[in-house]
Structure formats: C-alpha cells, structure tokens
Design a protein around this motif. Structure first.
Motif, PDB file in Angstrom:
ATOM      1  N   LEU A   9       4.489   8.744   3.344  1.00 42.27           N
ATOM      2  CA  LEU A   9       3.190   8.790   3.871  1.00 42.27           C
ATOM      3  C   LEU A   9       2.358  10.492   4.028  1.00 42.27           C
ATOM      4  CD1 LEU A   9       0.930   6.002   4.606  1.00 42.27           C
ATOM      5  CD2 LEU A   9       1.957   6.819   6.926  1.00 42.27           C
ATOM      6  N   LYS A  52       6.383   0.971  -2.920  1.00 44.02           N
ATOM      7  CA  LYS A  52       5.978   0.367  -3.772  1.00 44.02           C
ATOM      8  C   LYS A  52       7.233   0.817  -4.448  1.00 44.02           C
ATOM      9  CE  LYS A  52       1.574   2.336  -4.528  1.00 44.02           C
ATOM     10  NZ  LYS A  52       0.761   2.056  -3.711  1.00 44.02           N
ATOM     11  N   SER A 112       0.972  -0.858  -0.122  1.00 41.35           N
ATOM     12  CA  SER A 112       0.227   0.085   0.162  1.00 41.35           C
ATOM     13  C   SER A 112       0.907   1.347  -0.197  1.00 41.35           C
ATOM     14  CB  SER A 112      -1.024  -0.046   1.112  1.00 41.35           C
ATOM     15  OG  SER A 112      -1.941  -0.925   1.237  1.00 41.35           O
ATOM     16  N   CYS A 113       1.901   0.968   0.420  1.00 38.50           N
ATOM     17  CA  CYS A 113       3.170   2.906   0.666  1.00 38.50           C
ATOM     18  C   CYS A 113       3.995   2.472  -0.385  1.00 38.50           C
ATOM     19  CB  CYS A 113       3.212   2.899   2.288  1.00 38.50           C
ATOM     20  SG  CYS A 113       1.468   2.933   2.855  1.00 38.50           S
ATOM     21  N   ALA A 160      -3.022  13.420   3.685  1.00 39.85           N
ATOM     22  CA  ALA A 160      -4.253  13.011   3.195  1.00 39.85           C
ATOM     23  C   ALA A 160      -4.551  11.633   4.219  1.00 39.85           C
ATOM     24  CB  ALA A 160      -4.460  13.316   1.952  1.00 39.85           C
ATOM     25  N   GLN A 161      -3.379  10.620   3.529  1.00 35.22           N
ATOM     26  CA  GLN A 161      -3.248   9.174   3.864  1.00 35.22           C
ATOM     27  C   GLN A 161      -3.703   8.958   5.696  1.00 35.22           C
ATOM     28  OE1 GLN A 161       0.415   8.002   2.354  1.00 35.22           O
ATOM     29  NE2 GLN A 161      -0.838   6.514   0.466  1.00 35.22           N
TER      30      GLN A 161
END
Lengths: 272, 656
Positions: B225, B213, B210-211, B228-229
């Motif tokens: 990160l 990549k 998810s974070c 907004a997340q």
C-alpha cells in the motif's frame, strides 16, 4: 515552415500525449482510491490494439472516405508507441510469469519490434533508393531484368557476328550470364556495400585485355548494362525489404489481437 | 533516371500487386506475358490474345504493349495463332502475408483449445488460463489434490455453458476471499471499520483486488500500500512522516492503562533503592522485560520472577472472611435440634453424667430454669455473608434468626447451604467454585459451635492456607498467587452489582465489590495489582471485571511498532529510556481509582514524533505509512480455510 506531413504528426502526437495524460491521471486517481486500474489500462490498451489493426482494414477499403492513408499511417505510428506505454502501465512488469501471459507479451513485443523496424525501414530505404538515381516499379523488376538480359544476349551475338571472335561470348556464357539471370548481391545491397559493383568491375573489366579492338565497344555496352542491372538489383533488395517486414509484423499482430481477446474473455470469466 | 517512355499507354501494363497471382514467367525472372494469370490462378498467357469476331471475320486483338496485331493473325477457327506453353503462376506476397496472418490466428486458437482440454491431473490443462504462479500460502491451496482454482474463481469448475455465461455475469471475487479471510468489520469498508458506528458512503466500497493482485509469483508482495493511496482518503494529508506527519497525540502511546497496576515511578524511585528490598530489585528494565522476545510488545517475566519476592506475603496474608458468628439478640434454635445435629459437647456430657448419677442416688434436682440469653459474640456479620443471606449487618435483631438457621443447616449439611445461597447470586457451577476445597467437617464444626452460641476453637495454633476458621469467622487465605478460589471470589464480587437487582441487595453487592477492590486491604491483595475495569456491554448493563492477563491488545491492531530492531540501536540497557522517559510527577496510581481504562495517567512521558524522526526520515530508514499502520482491522482466518490445505502424501481424506 511546417510541412503538412509534420503538421499531421504534430497533431497525432498532441492527441496521443493528451490521451495518455488523461489515462495516467485517471490511473493515479483510481489507484489512490484503491480501485482496479487494470480495467482502465486493459481496455485502453485493447482499444489501441484494435485501432492499430484497423489500419490494415483502411488500406483494403480505399474506396471509403475514411481519411487520408498518410494520416492513418501517422496515427498508426504514434498510437503504436502509445500502446507500449499502456502495455507497461497495464502489466506493471517487463515479463509476466504465467505461460499464456508470456506468450501474449512475446507477441506484443514481437509486433512492436517489427513495427518499429518497419517504420525505420520506411524512413531510411526511400532515401537510399533516391541515391541510386534510378527508378523502377517493384513489380516490373523481373521484366526489367529480362529486358536487360535480352539486350545483353543480343549484344553478344552482334559482337560475335561483327568481330568474328567468340572471346566475349565465351566470357558471357561462362561468367557474366550468372549475373544477368536474376537479382544478385541482395544482402550487400541491403547493407549498403558495393559487392555488385566490385563483381562487375572484376569480372567484366578483366576480359578487356583479351579482346580485339572491334569487341571493346560491345564490352563497354555490356558493362553499362551490368551497372544498370546492379541498380535494379539494389531496388529489388531495398524495395523487397520494405515489403517483406510486414510478413513478420502482420502475423504477430493478428496473433496478438487473438490472444488479447482471449485474455479479455478470461478476465471477464474469472475476475470480473 | 526513369525511362518515362515505358509508361506510355501503349507500352505499359497496369500493375496490380493486390492480385492473388503473378505471372509464372516473371517469377522465373523472365518477361511477363501481356495477359497475366487468370483470377483462378491458371496461366492466361497460353495465347497472346482472344481474337474478335466481327462482320464474319476474326480480328487480332494483341495489345500494343505486346507488339500490336500479329503478322499471322487469327487462325481460321478464330483461335490466336501465337500460342505458348503455359506457365505456373505464383502467389503474390500479399497472399503470403494473409496466409501468415491466418496461420497465426489458427496457431493461437489451437494452443488455447489444446490447453483447455481436460487433463486427468487438472494442472497442465490450465496453462492458457493460469496467468502466473500464486503467492505464499495461496500456492498451497488444493481441492482434492488438484490446483484449487475454484477456491477463488467460481467459474473455474463450472460447466461449459456456465463458463461462457460468466463472460457477462459478475464474478464475486470478494465473496470467495471472505470465505477464508475475516476481519473485525465489513470487508468492503475501508479499514473494515465504521467511524463511531457511522459508515462513510462517500468513500465508496473497497474490493480485495484493489490492493491484493495475485498471480505475480511466489515472492510477490500482494499487500503493498503506498502513501499516496492513504492520502487519497485521509483528510489530514502529509508528504512524509518526517516532514509534516501530525505529532503523536499525547500521551502517546499510553492512551489506555495496562491491566496490571505497576507504578514504575514508585518502584524505581523508591522501592528499588530501599535497603530492605534493594536486594530483590532488578538492575534495569531487562530484569522484568524480556527484551530478547520483544516484538510489538516486550513481554514481562511472570509474577514469580518479578514480584513474589516482595509481594508474596501480602498475597497470602490478607484473609477473606466469608462468614462470621455475629452478635445475636436471642436464641431462635431448639436445643434438641442442635443436639440432634451436633451431639453433646464434652461439658454437656459430663453435666448429664452428673445429673444421672444424682438421679440414681435419689436426688431429684429441681427442673432447670431456662437460662437468659447472653450474646457470646459481639462481632459484626461479614459483607459476604450479608450478600449471601440478605441480612443487614447493622441489624442485630434482623440477622439473628436467618444466620442461626444457616448455622443449623450447616451443622447438618456442611458447606452445602452456603453453596445454595451463593447459587442464588451466580451460577451453580460458579457457586461451587466459590467454596471449592471447603471441608464439610470444618463447616459443620464451626456451625455447631456457633449454633451453641460459643466460639470455635481452632485445633492448630497457626491457621494454614486455604479454608479455615477462627473463633468467630469462616476464612479463606490464598494458597498463593493466582489462587483459583480467590480469583473466582474476585470475579464474583466484580460482577455482582451488575447482576443483582433489588435496591438492598444491590447495595450489599456494591459493598462486597468495594471490599475486594480495596487496594490496601482487599483479600489476597489481588486488587493491589490487578485493575478493576469497566467492561459494560452496549446494552447498557454496567459490568466491571478484574483484568488478570498482562497484555491489552484491543483496538490497537492497526498500529504496529516492533521493539526488537530498536533495542539493538543503543543497547538493550538504555534503549528503553530513549523513548520511554519516566515522569515521577504523574498520578499513576490515582488513574486506577476510576474504572474507565481510558482515563489513564502513565508513568512515562509521551513518546514524541521527533524521537522517531531522528532515524525515520528522507535520508534514513523507512518512513512509509504501512511501516506503523496496518490497513485491516483484526484480520483472521475462517475455520474452513483448512479444507483447502494440501494434505501430506499418504494421508487419507479421513484424516488417517
């Protein structure tokens, strides 16, 4: 008053913007929720690519009631542009680092650029063709040129018979024959310059001072036929351009679809 | 202008650009024949028509656009009389487009096939699978000298059929990640933690990808990160730190006390200005805090540099009385037993000599009457001795025989009986550590004297550090700071109440812990600075422990503050006071009376958010969430991660 063509494009744009809006909102939601956005954008992009490829199929299946080709064309244009946004949303970069992703990007950019170029050609060239004040079907251009050449040769023979002089005939065989053999000055016609017209003016007009009076009407007719041939050359160059860009767009697109399918497989094998 | 007459039905052919071939004559800029090429690509214009045979006669069928019926008509055999040399039909543009498209597909598939073919080095063959360079240390992972795709991708090393099956089966990427990476909680739960032991299923599971990549290049930040997340999950949302981030919960960041009791207010306000100690006092914070090593914490210099000048005397001055010769109600030992173990004292030997000489001279003294017992010592037994022997220090009658028996045992075996007693309260190794360095001779001599109901006479005028004894006590004096024997006694005393059961023994253990935890009189003055803290486990057993190390890092791993860049802003001498403002009225020392480390009153006032906002705002320096907050709880590596590290060239698999 909104034309039907504009209405189609308007509807297509509304659809594309709405679809893109939904995708972007979903993207933001997934991204904020620490989800995997590449799945959403990847599958959306792949779907658009497949849809764009279906346009070619639609043209081949003209017997099926799959909607009007003009509507398909409008959708092809709009969704093609949408795919560019989706592509950047998916990759997050203008240039990837892996070799096969670079090839994939190269194919995508190539297909996009040729597509946009083709669309520009389709929009610009017809207007220029109208300016020639002459119409001819592309496939008949060789026949038209052959007809003109036959008429020119007949004209030269008659001139020789009637006037008893061979000045015009020799000028034709030495100079003008080259011009009437096939389309000439194609690049000039593509770029809109008047090289053909100038050539006619210089090479047909220059012989006038050496001709007898009885030969002059034949020269004038030769000049008229030369101008007609010049317009046909213009049609050949421009209509040919409208057809030949697909020779780049189509292979790039099929290569792109193939490699995108491979990309999909790779992602499923290694990461999903 | 178009000449529409050319499109009349008898003058115009129907153009078919979708056909595969076009007339070869037309391709050479001549006039196309009326019939055009065959579908097979051969010339169809060798003759101008195929005559029709009807009613016994052949008729010309040349189309009108080619001139209509010819003058010669069909030949007698029915063949067309108008024949021409065949042309070479050419492929249309449409065919070339199709071929180019197929060629593109072929090229792409060929590239994939070539790149997927196995190569001895296992690297180049991955070109059309590898989506890009890995970041940081991942790029250095290796399996048997090759690119370590299998470390993260199980399918990479699979057979062809398994590889194909992987298209539709789930690849457990997170499982591969946690093969090397571990956290202080579940890897697939937000922040790797549960809230008060309760998970939040409504938040769903998280995945590593998810974070993080990968394959974005060596320099890529794969752990970024966004604010907004954070706001997505956190119920208290804010636009930015400077605008509407919640104020720091007071007293920030002093929610849990330090291990070392150091009253900044009394030291700075009183001791450092006292003429007696001012010479040894630091000039500013840098005197004790190593600002040049500042990071999350600003480390302090050690005890020797910072504290010993003033506190060393206390450390070595407070003795620990382990065993004492107390008041006894009567003698329970046989004199012969003592004589057997200890022999005669000089006085006893002289007395015996006199009696023998009198006996030789014929003097027959009367048998000695048993002497009435008088308690030589009126001292009280020690708390430690009470716990070890199980006696009540106030019960003179009850403690006499056990202690006398202990003394007798010590006369025979030195300190061993003491170790054996301690071993009943802790481990054997722990018991040995408690009496480490105690000379057997010292134990035997003191025990002999006390068994004889007399005081022990110390040979030296001044008792040295370490084990020793005075008239009535076996003592231990710390050799210096961090004395291992004293530390083991402190640890023993702290843990004893939680370990020892039985009402009376438990009370004795509590008394011993109180003795050691006394900040003013405790042995070695350890408790003066080292806090005694509740470290009870979840099974409900009460457990206290003295905290020896300076740092406290528990439960803070997700918040981060780097002191270093802040120190340079206003100079190291005053930078500390910009945020850490002394609060002289705070009851700092009182907060250590309790064992709960969270009930803490700091010497310093709470750090205010406004102080940070001075710089960390929209127009200033960074203020995103991850500047101060870390996502993962206690991130660590699994030990097996080393198996994937690239070995230096020449180093064998056997580690040679």
């Amino acid at each position: 008053m909104v034309s039907s063509r504009m209405r189609v494009y308007l509807m297509c744009w509304l659809f594309a913007v709405a679809a893109l809006g939904i995708i972007v909102l979903q993207y933001v939601r997934i991204d904020n929720a620490l989800g995997d956005t590449s799945l959403l954008t990847g599958y959306a992009l792949y779907t658009t690519l497949v849809f764009l490829a279906l346009f070619n199929l639609r043209k081949r299946l003209s017997m099926l009631p799959l909607g009007r080709a003009s509507t398909w064309f409008a959708l092809h244009i709009v969704i093609g542009l949408l795919s560019v946004v989706l592509f950047w949303l998916h990759t997050g970069t203008f240039w990837s680092l892996g070799l096969y992703e670079q090839v994939l990007m190269l194919l995508f950019y190539g297909a996009c650029l040729t597509g946009i170029t083709g669309y520009a050609i389709q929009r610009i060239i017809p207007a220029r063709l109208i300016q020639t004040e002459y119409e001819v079907i592309f496939e008949r251009i060789p026949g038209e040129i052959a007809e003109i050449r036959a008429e020119v040769e007949s004209l030269i023979l008659r001139c020789t018979d009637v006037s008893g002089a061979d000045t015009l005939a020799r000028h034709y065989t030495e100079t003008a024959d080259w011009y009437f053999r096939r389309p000439r000055f194609l690049l000039s016609h593509v770029f809109g310059t008047q090289a053909g017209e100038h050539w006619l003016h210089q090479n047909i007009g220059i012989v006038r001072r050496y001709l007898r009076d009885s030969e002059l009407p034949y020269l004038d007719r030769l000049y008229e036929l030369g101008q007609r041939k010049n317009r046909i050359d213009q049609h050949y160059a421009l209509q040919g351009l409208m057809k030949i860009w697909l020779l780049a767009h189509l292979p790039l697109s099929t290569g792109l679809i193939t490699l995108a399918t491979w990309h999909l497989i790779i992602v499923h094998v290694y990461a999903l | 202008m178009i000449d529409f007459s050319k499109f009349r039905y008898f003058a115009s052919a129907y153009e078919r650009p979708s056909f595969k071939y076009r007339c070869g004559r037309m391709a050479r800029w001549g006039k196309a024949c009326a019939r055009g090429p065959d579908i097979s690509g051969s010339c169809g214009g060798v003759t101008e028509c195929t005559p029709l045979f009807r009613d016994g006669r052949h008729y010309c069928r040349r189309p009108k656009r080619a001139g209509g019926d010819c003058f010669d008509g069909p030949l007698p055999d029915g063949a067309c009389s108008q024949s021409h040399p065949p042309c070479a039909p050419r492929r249309t543009l449409r065919v070339w487009r199709g071929r180019a498209a197929l060629a593109a597909i072929f090229i792409v598939i060929s590239l994939i096939a070539i790149s997927m073919s196995s190569r001895p080095d296992g690297v180049a063959g991955l070109a059309f699978v590898d989506p890009g360079p890995l970041s940081g240390h991942h790029a250095n992972l290796s399996v048997e000298g090759s690119v370590a795709c299998t470390v993260c991708h199980a399918a990479a090393g699979a057979s062809a059929d398994t590889w194909l099956a992987s298209v539709v089966t789930h690849a457990d990427m997170d499982g591969q990640c946690t093969d090397c990476h571990v956290f202080g909680g579940p890897s697939n739960i937000a922040h790797n933690r549960t809230l008060f032991g309760v998970t939040r299923p409504d938040l769903g599971e998280t995945t590593c990808r998810s974070c993080h990549k990968e394959h974005k290049g060596a320099e890529a930040d794969i752990s970024k990160l966004t604010d907004a997340q954070c706001n997505t999950c956190h119920l208290t949302r804010f636009d930015s730190f400077s605008r509407n981030h919640a104020d720091f919960v007071k007293p920030f960041p002093y929610r849990k006390r330090n291990n070392i009791i150091f009253d900044h207010a009394s030291h700075i306000g009183k001791h450092f200005s006292d003429p007696k100690t001012a010479a040894d006092a630091p000039a500013n914070c840098n005197g004790c805090h190593l600002t040049e090593q500042a990071a999350r914490y600003v480390p302090v210099v050690g005890y020797q540099e910072a504290c010993s000048a003033c506190h060393e005397d206390q450390v070595i001055g407070r003795e620990m009385a382990v065993l004492r010769f107390p008041e006894f109600d009567q003698n329970y030992l046989e004199e012969s037993e003592i004589l057997d173990a200890c022999g005669l004292t000089p006085q006893q030997a002289a007395d015996l000599f006199e009696r023998l000489r009198a006996f030789e001279e014929g003097d027959r003294p009367d048998p000695r009457e048993p002497e009435e017992y008088f308690a030589y010592s009126l001292e009280q037994a020690t708390v430690i001795g009470s716990l070890l022997t199980g006696i009540d220090i106030d019960d003179v009658a009850g403690q006499s025989e056990p202690l006398q028996r202990l003394f007798l045992a010590m006369t025979r075996s030195g300190q061993d009986p003491l170790v054996e007693l301690a071993a009943t309260r802790t481990t054997t190794a722990g018991a040995r550590q408690l009496f480490a360095g105690l000379s057997p001779e010292l134990a035997r001599q003191t025990a002999c004297q006390w068994a004889r109901n007399v005081e022990y006479v110390r040979p030296d005028a001044e008792r040295p550090r370490g084990w020793g004894a005075d008239e009535f006590s076996l003592l231990y004096r710390a050799i210096g700071h961090a004395d291992p024997v004293m530390k083991s006694w402190m640890d023993f005393a702290a843990a004893a109440p939680g370990r020892i059961t039985g009402e009376e023994d438990h009370q004795r253990a509590l008394a011993m812990r109180t003795l050691f935890a006394d900040r003013k009189t405790g042995p070695g003055a350890c408790a003066k600075c080292h806090s005694l803290e509740d470290v009870s486990t979840s099974d409900g057993v009460e457990q206290l422990a003295f905290k020896w190390s300076y740092y406290r890092d528990e439960q803070r791993s997700q918040k981060f503050f780097n002191h270093q860049p802040h120190l340079g802003l206003s100079g190291p001498e005053i930078a500390c006071e910009s945020c850490h403002r002394l609060n002289a009225d705070a009851d700092y020392a009182g907060s250590f009376e309790d064992f709960d480390p969270t009930l803490f009153v700091s010497n310093f006032g709470s750090v205010e958010r406004a102080t940070c906002v001075d710089c960390h705002n929209e127009t200033g320096v960074r203020q995103d969430c991850t500047l101060c907050h870390r996502y993962h709880e206690d991130p660590k590596f699994n030990k097996p991660v080393t198996r994937y590290m690239v070995k230096p060239k020449g180093e064998g698999d056997d580690g040679s």
